[in-house]
Design a protein around this motif. Structure first.
Motif, PDB file in Angstrom:
ATOM      1  N   VAL A 178       0.818  -1.224  -0.117  1.00  0.00           N
ATOM      2  CA  VAL A 178      -0.156   0.086  -0.011  1.00  0.00           C
ATOM      3  C   VAL A 178       0.897   1.216   0.011  1.00  0.00           C
ATOM      4  O   VAL A 178       1.745   1.448   0.974  1.00  0.00           O
ATOM      5  CB  VAL A 178      -0.878  -0.073   1.156  1.00  0.00           C
ATOM      6  N   THR A 179       0.789   2.027  -0.873  1.00  0.00           N
ATOM      7  CA  THR A 179       1.475   3.257  -1.242  1.00  0.00           C
ATOM      8  C   THR A 179       1.127   4.502  -0.042  1.00  0.00           C
ATOM      9  O   THR A 179       0.258   4.091   0.486  1.00  0.00           O
ATOM     10  CB  THR A 179       1.505   3.945  -2.571  1.00  0.00           C
ATOM     11  N   ASP A 180       1.885   5.287  -0.094  1.00  0.00           N
ATOM     12  CA  ASP A 180       1.425   6.497   0.838  1.00  0.00           C
ATOM     13  C   ASP A 180       0.232   7.070   0.567  1.00  0.00           C
ATOM     14  O   ASP A 180      -0.458   7.715   1.309  1.00  0.00           O
ATOM     15  CB  ASP A 180       2.615   7.542   0.761  1.00  0.00           C
ATOM     16  N   LYS A 181      -0.115   6.977  -0.948  1.00  0.00           N
ATOM     17  CA  LYS A 181      -1.121   7.780  -1.320  1.00  0.00           C
ATOM     18  C   LYS A 181      -2.628   6.771  -1.108  1.00  0.00           C
ATOM     19  O   LYS A 181      -3.565   7.064  -1.670  1.00  0.00           O
ATOM     20  CB  LYS A 181      -1.084   7.919  -2.912  1.00  0.00           C
ATOM     21  N   GLY A 182      -2.230   5.474  -0.648  1.00  0.00           N
ATOM     22  CA  GLY A 182      -3.336   4.833  -0.352  1.00  0.00           C
ATOM     23  C   GLY A 182      -3.735   3.679  -1.626  1.00  0.00           C
ATOM     24  O   GLY A 182      -4.692   2.920  -1.571  1.00  0.00           O
ATOM     25  N   GLN A 183      -2.730   3.655  -2.647  1.00  0.00           N
ATOM     26  CA  GLN A 183      -3.020   2.778  -3.684  1.00  0.00           C
ATOM     27  C   GLN A 183      -2.507   1.395  -3.494  1.00  0.00           C
ATOM     28  O   GLN A 183      -1.123   1.318  -2.916  1.00  0.00           O
ATOM     29  CB  GLN A 183      -2.424   3.338  -5.017  1.00  0.00           C
TER      30      GLN A 183
ATOM     31  N   GLY B 123      14.951   7.073  -5.473  1.00  0.00           N
ATOM     32  CA  GLY B 123      14.334   6.886  -6.553  1.00  0.00           C
ATOM     33  C   GLY B 123      13.240   6.160  -6.366  1.00  0.00           C
ATOM     34  O   GLY B 123      12.364   5.757  -7.490  1.00  0.00           O
ATOM     35  N   LEU B 124      12.737   5.214  -5.369  1.00  0.00           N
ATOM     36  CA  LEU B 124      11.685   4.573  -5.129  1.00  0.00           C
ATOM     37  C   LEU B 124      10.302   5.295  -5.243  1.00  0.00           C
ATOM     38  O   LEU B 124       9.396   4.603  -5.870  1.00  0.00           O
ATOM     39  CB  LEU B 124      11.654   3.988  -3.552  1.00  0.00           C
ATOM     40  N   ASP B 125      10.140   6.463  -4.828  1.00  0.00           N
ATOM     41  CA  ASP B 125       9.011   7.405  -5.154  1.00  0.00           C
ATOM     42  C   ASP B 125       8.650   7.433  -6.636  1.00  0.00           C
ATOM     43  O   ASP B 125       7.586   7.168  -7.270  1.00  0.00           O
ATOM     44  CB  ASP B 125       8.935   8.566  -4.329  1.00  0.00           C
ATOM     45  N   ASN B 126       9.584   7.711  -7.311  1.00  0.00           N
ATOM     46  CA  ASN B 126       9.733   7.713  -8.857  1.00  0.00           C
ATOM     47  C   ASN B 126       9.188   6.360  -9.549  1.00  0.00           C
ATOM     48  O   ASN B 126       8.448   6.347 -10.386  1.00  0.00           O
ATOM     49  CB  ASN B 126      11.102   8.073  -9.293  1.00  0.00           C
TER      50      ASN B 126
ATOM     51  N   GLY C  88      12.435   6.923 -26.202  1.00  0.00           N
ATOM     52  CA  GLY C  88      11.686   5.802 -26.309  1.00  0.00           C
ATOM     53  C   GLY C  88      10.222   6.066 -25.726  1.00  0.00           C
ATOM     54  O   GLY C  88       9.937   7.005 -25.267  1.00  0.00           O
ATOM     55  N   ASP C  89       9.474   4.901 -25.651  1.00  0.00           N
ATOM     56  CA  ASP C  89       8.219   4.927 -24.889  1.00  0.00           C
ATOM     57  C   ASP C  89       8.235   3.959 -23.786  1.00  0.00           C
ATOM     58  O   ASP C  89       7.035   3.911 -23.095  1.00  0.00           O
ATOM     59  CB  ASP C  89       7.035   4.245 -25.838  1.00  0.00           C
ATOM     60  N   VAL C  90       9.576   3.612 -23.179  1.00  0.00           N
ATOM     61  CA  VAL C  90       9.722   2.706 -22.073  1.00  0.00           C
ATOM     62  C   VAL C  90      10.169   3.438 -20.921  1.00  0.00           C
ATOM     63  O   VAL C  90      11.138   4.096 -21.052  1.00  0.00           O
ATOM     64  CB  VAL C  90      10.493   1.375 -22.383  1.00  0.00           C
ATOM     65  N   GLN C  91       9.276   3.467 -19.931  1.00  0.00           N
ATOM     66  CA  GLN C  91      10.055   4.271 -18.626  1.00  0.00           C
ATOM     67  C   GLN C  91      10.845   3.680 -18.166  1.00  0.00           C
ATOM     68  O   GLN C  91      11.146   2.358 -17.968  1.00  0.00           O
ATOM     69  CB  GLN C  91       8.732   4.344 -17.654  1.00  0.00           C
ATOM     70  N   ASP C  92      12.062   4.439 -17.580  1.00  0.00           N
ATOM     71  CA  ASP C  92      13.282   4.098 -16.955  1.00  0.00           C
ATOM     72  C   ASP C  92      13.289   4.945 -15.633  1.00  0.00           C
ATOM     73  O   ASP C  92      13.256   6.050 -15.750  1.00  0.00           O
ATOM     74  CB  ASP C  92      14.542   4.095 -17.767  1.00  0.00           C
ATOM     75  N   VAL C  93      13.800   4.368 -14.737  1.00  0.00           N
ATOM     76  CA  VAL C  93      13.839   5.028 -13.423  1.00  0.00           C
ATOM     77  C   VAL C  93      15.104   4.497 -12.597  1.00  0.00           C
ATOM     78  O   VAL C  93      15.395   3.383 -12.774  1.00  0.00           O
ATOM     79  CB  VAL C  93      12.748   4.541 -12.254  1.00  0.00           C
ATOM     80  N   GLU C  94      16.120   5.349 -12.148  1.00  0.00           N
ATOM     81  CA  GLU C  94      17.206   5.095 -11.506  1.00  0.00           C
ATOM     82  C   GLU C  94      16.909   5.032  -9.961  1.00  0.00           C
ATOM     83  O   GLU C  94      16.376   5.976  -9.429  1.00  0.00           O
ATOM     84  CB  GLU C  94      18.378   6.196 -11.860  1.00  0.00           C
ATOM     85  N   VAL C  95      17.082   3.949  -9.372  1.00  0.00           N
ATOM     86  CA  VAL C  95      16.765   3.507  -8.097  1.00  0.00           C
ATOM     87  C   VAL C  95      18.023   3.052  -7.497  1.00  0.00           C
ATOM     88  O   VAL C  95      19.165   2.477  -7.932  1.00  0.00           O
ATOM     89  CB  VAL C  95      15.658   2.645  -7.817  1.00  0.00           C
ATOM     90  N   SER C  96      17.782   2.780  -6.184  1.00  0.00           N
ATOM     91  CA  SER C  96      19.043   2.134  -5.198  1.00  0.00           C
ATOM     92  C   SER C  96      18.111   1.605  -4.206  1.00  0.00           C
ATOM     93  O   SER C  96      17.646   2.283  -3.180  1.00  0.00           O
ATOM     94  CB  SER C  96      19.893   3.321  -4.540  1.00  0.00           C
ATOM     95  N   ALA C  97      18.145   0.342  -4.150  1.00  0.00           N
ATOM     96  CA  ALA C  97      17.311  -0.657  -3.009  1.00  0.00           C
ATOM     97  C   ALA C  97      18.207  -0.176  -1.695  1.00  0.00           C
ATOM     98  O   ALA C  97      17.560  -0.467  -0.866  1.00  0.00           O
ATOM     99  CB  ALA C  97      17.125  -1.994  -3.424  1.00  0.00           C
ATOM    100  N   LYS C  98      19.513  -0.013  -1.687  1.00  0.00           N
ATOM    101  CA  LYS C  98      20.016   0.139  -0.487  1.00  0.00           C
ATOM    102  C   LYS C  98      19.719   1.509   0.131  1.00  0.00           C
ATOM    103  O   LYS C  98      19.294   1.538   1.559  1.00  0.00           O
ATOM    104  CB  LYS C  98      21.565  -0.072  -0.783  1.00  0.00           C
TER     105      LYS C  98
END
Length: 868
Positions: A410-415, A517-520, A503-513
């Motif tokens: 469940v995200t912060d926005k309730g989704q 970028g998790l919000d993005n 292009g049409d594919v979304q890409d997000v730079e994240v770091s699990a550690k």
């Protein structure tokens, strides 16, 4: 003092008196016997104090009784004690009598109450019967009166017609004579001819006038009453009791007995009250498959199974209720019972699964299902941990995911978002494939320091095959040397063009550690879900896919199900693949028990009849009979398909396969895993181990602990048992130890595959490597006694060894290959001769040598091979 003085001997009053009795026996024999007679002690009851004849109060001597009448040897204290005991006994007896009287009074009241209730019930029943009887009698009376009135009207009309016919010729002028005022005269009253007719028909001596008319009316009334009585008698309905006058009032003939009339009255009463009416038989449309059991046929016809068996026995078929019969025989039985046959095929049982299309008004927005894919150790599970704020990696053996995990976030926005975490190892290709089939969005995780790898390419292929939109998550951006541009560039080679490269594919730079970028990433997922407009109908029977299945020792078969439509409730009956069941419990991803699971909600389902295969579809049906029928049909179809595949093999193909198998070494094993997906992945990985010379053969694989059956199969096949995250029970361990069956346990699939590959490599034939070591030329040939032909040689190159192999070349053609029998230098036997020296050589079991031939000297070496 003696007895002769006439006085009694001294002694106590209660002493026994003695005497002599003479006994007589046969043959004149006699005997004198001394007999003692004891005096009976008489206890005189003592009256209560205050009554006449009662003893005096305590403290006086009168309460002790008359000492002269007291038995001898009884003291005052003893007498007082006896009197007190007597008074207590009297008081207790009085109390018992009072209690018995009270109990008797209560029992009498209870009997009177029950008697009143019985009389009340009897009176009510009698009143109800009398009311029903009176109602029936009243209805009968009304019908009789109506019939009598109709008969009277008919008689009256007939009489009127007859009277009119008689009057017309008697008074022709009166009918045409006009009145004085010019109007036609009214016809005279028809009473005159009727009276004349009545007078004519009257008996002799009767007075003329109205009396004959009354007598006619009386006769008609009597006739109506007789007709009503006769009709009532025909219908067997009587009102009131049957009296002697009524019984004798008949005009002769046989009458019904009193018992018969009472039975008729009772039947009429039961019929009036609606009892005893047999329900009308219902005729049904019976669906008849190609084969059906007798009990199921009786159930579909709503008939007794015993009646169906009896009907079949009349046809000459001795069957039981659980025996199956063919469709033609069942059709004859159905027609005999009066029902209608509806022929269906076995495949029609699948129609019980609801396939209706949902209306647009019934659809509601559902959470998206996101599958995380990527190469092993690229941080998929760590990224999901960061989103869930949990720690799953530590729970996986070796730090790698080996099962498909389903979680809801469940995200912060309730989704709400549903995530599937698939393994990245190459062995779990089929599991990743199943994950792609049930997902809405694929998140492709690529490590920024490792770029695109083989499993990344496989994940891209699965996503394209499933036609699922993709979001690229470039992970490990916190590490030194991370290059997101290289990842985007490598993806271009696989036709993945991200938004950063137009292009049409979304890409997000994240770091699990670090959580960068998790919000993005969540926003990108929400945007993609909004574009897809994911909707489902929660108000229908549930349907979903089995993500994972396993066998738990305490809870039985368990399936992890992701619902795609409808709502699964506790108690629902469902069919999944070749298994069926009733939902006993639903457990969500947090380990909590829930009663409902809507669309896109992953839950563990308990209550299956067996362990299904991962990837099977779960559908809710109405009844257990439908679920069992569908599961049986699917199991039978799968069995027939396997049998058809085996039957399609010709004898030539079997012989060719057997001949090919002779040249291929096999390593048989038995695999038991904790979940179905892991078992399938292990089998697929082991099937790839081997080459044309050796292969791994999985004799059996399944889910659950290692049992005695597995040990018996391993002993017969002489193969090891591989346990993946499972162990053998105590009985199986003891049996394996006694029978010498090897049990090997693993929790990481890498180690399992490597060990099996090493074991299979041991079945490979060793590679023979040949090393050239020298040449020698034959100069002369000598014949030596005891040895044979000996070649005098000159070593021209390398070295000649006694233990080496040799080939004889003549004109550069190999004419013999073997070993040396002797190697001599001068007269001594030597082990080797170096280049430039002369020696004598003799071949083992070969003497066709000539001068000028060349001897090639070499050594062989065995090299153990391994599987790549």
């Amino acid at each position: 003092m003696s007895d002769t003085d006439g006085k009694k001997p001294l002694g106590l009053g209660g002493a026994p008196r003695s005497g002599q009795v003479k006994q007589s026996f046969s043959h004149g024999r006699t005997k004198s016997v001394v007999v003692e007679t004891k005096r009976k002690r008489v206890v005189v009851p003592v009256a209560k104090p205050g009554t006449p004849g009662a003893p005096a109060a305590a403290g006086t001597a009168s309460h002790l009784g008359d000492p002269s009448k007291r038995p001898a040897g009884i003291t005052d204290a003893e007498m007082e004690r006896r009197l007190a005991a007597l008074r207590v006994a009297k008081a207790r007896e009085a109390e018992d009598a009072a209690r018995r009287a009270e109990d008797e009074r209560e029992r009498e009241e209870e009997r009177a109450r029950k008697r009143d209730e019985a009389e009340t019930k009897e009176r009510e029943e009698r009143e109800r019967i009398e009311a029903a009887r009176a109602k029936a009698a009243e209805e009968e009376r009304l019908r009789a009166e109506a019939a009598a009135e109709a008969a009277a009207r008919a008689v009256q009309r007939k009489a009127d017609v007859l009277g009119t016919t008689r009057r017309q010729p008697a008074q022709p002028a009166a009918a045409e004579k006009p009145a004085a005022d010019g109007r036609p005269a009214r016809n005279p009253a028809p009473a005159a001819p009727a009276v004349d007719d009545a007078i004519a028909r009257a008996p002799m001596g009767a007075k003329p006038g109205l009396a004959p008319a009354r007598n006619k009316t009386d006769r008609e009334r009597e006739e109506r009453e007789r007709n009503a009585k006769a009709k009532a008698g025909d219908e067997g309905r009587r009102s009131g009791k049957l009296t002697l006058n009524d019984a004798l009032a008949g005009e002769g003939g046989r009458t019904r007995s009193m018992a018969a009339m009472k039975r008729k009255q009772e039947k009429a009463r039961q019929k009036a009250m609606g009892f005893g009416n047999k329900p009308e038989k219902q005729f049904r449309d019976v669906q008849l498959p190609e084969s059906i059991t007798v009990s199921e046929l009786a159930n579909r016809m709503s008939e007794r199974a015993a009646d169906v068996v009896k009907s079949l026995m009349k046809m000459g078929m001795m069957v039981t209720m659980n025996q199956a019969i063919d469709a033609d025989t069942a059709e004859l039985v159905i027609e005999e019972f009066g029902h209608k046959v509806v022929r269906v095929s076995d495949a029609d049982v699948e129609q019980a699964i609801e396939q209706t299309k949902d209306a647009a008004a019934d659809l509601e927005t559902r959470p998206p299902v996101i599958t995380i894919m990527g190469h092993v150790d690229h941080g998929k599970t760590s990224l999901l941990d960061a989103l869930r704020k949990a720690n799953v990696v530590q729970g996986e053996a070796g730090g790698i995911t080996q099962h498909i995990g389903a979680y809801q976030v469940v995200t912060d926005k309730g989704q709400k978002l549903t995530f599937l975490d698939t393994p990245g190892h190459a062995a779990f290709t089929s599991m990743r494939s199943r994950g792609a089939q049930v997902t809405d969005i694929v998140v492709l995780v690529v490590a920024a320091d490792d770029a695109v790898m083989p499993q990344t390419i496989e994940a891209i292929a699965h996503a394209k095959a499933a036609k699922v939109p993709m979001i690229v998550a470039i992970n490990k951006m916190d590490k030194h040397g991370a290059d997101a541009t290289k990842v985007r560039t490598d993806l271009l080679q696989h036709e993945i063009v991200v938004e950063a490269m137009s292009g049409d594919v979304q890409d997000v730079e994240v770091s699990a550690k670090t959580g960068m970028g998790l919000d993005n990433l969540l926003e990108a997922i929400a945007l993609q879900a909004e574009i897809l407009e994911l909707r489902a109908n929660p108000n229908r029977n549930a349907s979903g896919a089995v993500i994972e299945a396993k066998l738990d020792v305490g809870r039985g078969p368990i399936a992890t199900v992701l619902h795609q439509n409808g709502t699964l409730n506790k108690g629902d009956i469902f069919v999944v693949g070749e298994q069926w069941g009733k939902v006993r419990a639903l457990i969500n991803d947090q380990g909590e028990r829930v009663d409902h699971a809507g669309p896109s909600v992953p839950v563990e389902v308990l209550g299956l009849s067996g362990t299904p295969s991962a990837g099977d579809t779960l559908n809710v049906v109405e009844t257990e009979a439908q679920a069992r029928e569908i599961a049986d049909y699917r199991a039978k179809s799968a069995k027939d398909k396997r049998a058809a595949i085996g039957a399609a093999t010709t004898l030539e193909q079997l012989m060719a396969k057997a001949k090919a198998d002779q040249d291929v070494a096999e390593l048989p094993i038995i695999v038991k895993a904790d979940v179905q997906g892991s078992a399938e992945a292990i089998v697929q990985a082991l099937e790839k181990v081997g080459n044309d010379e050796v292969r791994v053969r999985v004799l059996s694989y399944g889910v659950g602990a290692i049992t005695d059956t597995d040990v018996s199969l391993a002993e017969a096949s002489k193969c090891p048992i591989i346990g993946f995250n499972v162990r053998a029970n105590a009985s199986a361990r003891n049996s394996a130890h006694q029978k010498g069956v090897e049990l090997r346990y693993y929790s990481i699939i890498y180690d399992l595959v490597d060990d099996i590959k090493a074991a299979a490599s041991g079945l490979l034939k060793a590679e023979i490597r040949e090393t050239f070591i020298g040449y020698a030329q034959i100069k002369e040939v000598f014949k030596v006694t005891g040895i044979g032909q000996v070649a005098g040689c000159l070593v021209t190159e390398g070295v000649a060894r006694r233990s080496a192999g040799v080939r004889l070349l003549r004109d550069n053609v190999v004419i013999h290959e073997g070993t040396l029998k002797t190697l001599k230098r001068f007269k001594d036997e030597v082990k080797e001769v170096i280049s430039g020296q002369e020696c004598g050589m003799a071949f083992e079991r070969y003497e066709d040598i000539r001068a000028g031939d060349v001897i090639e000297i070499f050594e062989r070496e065995e090299v153990q091979r391994t599987l790549a």
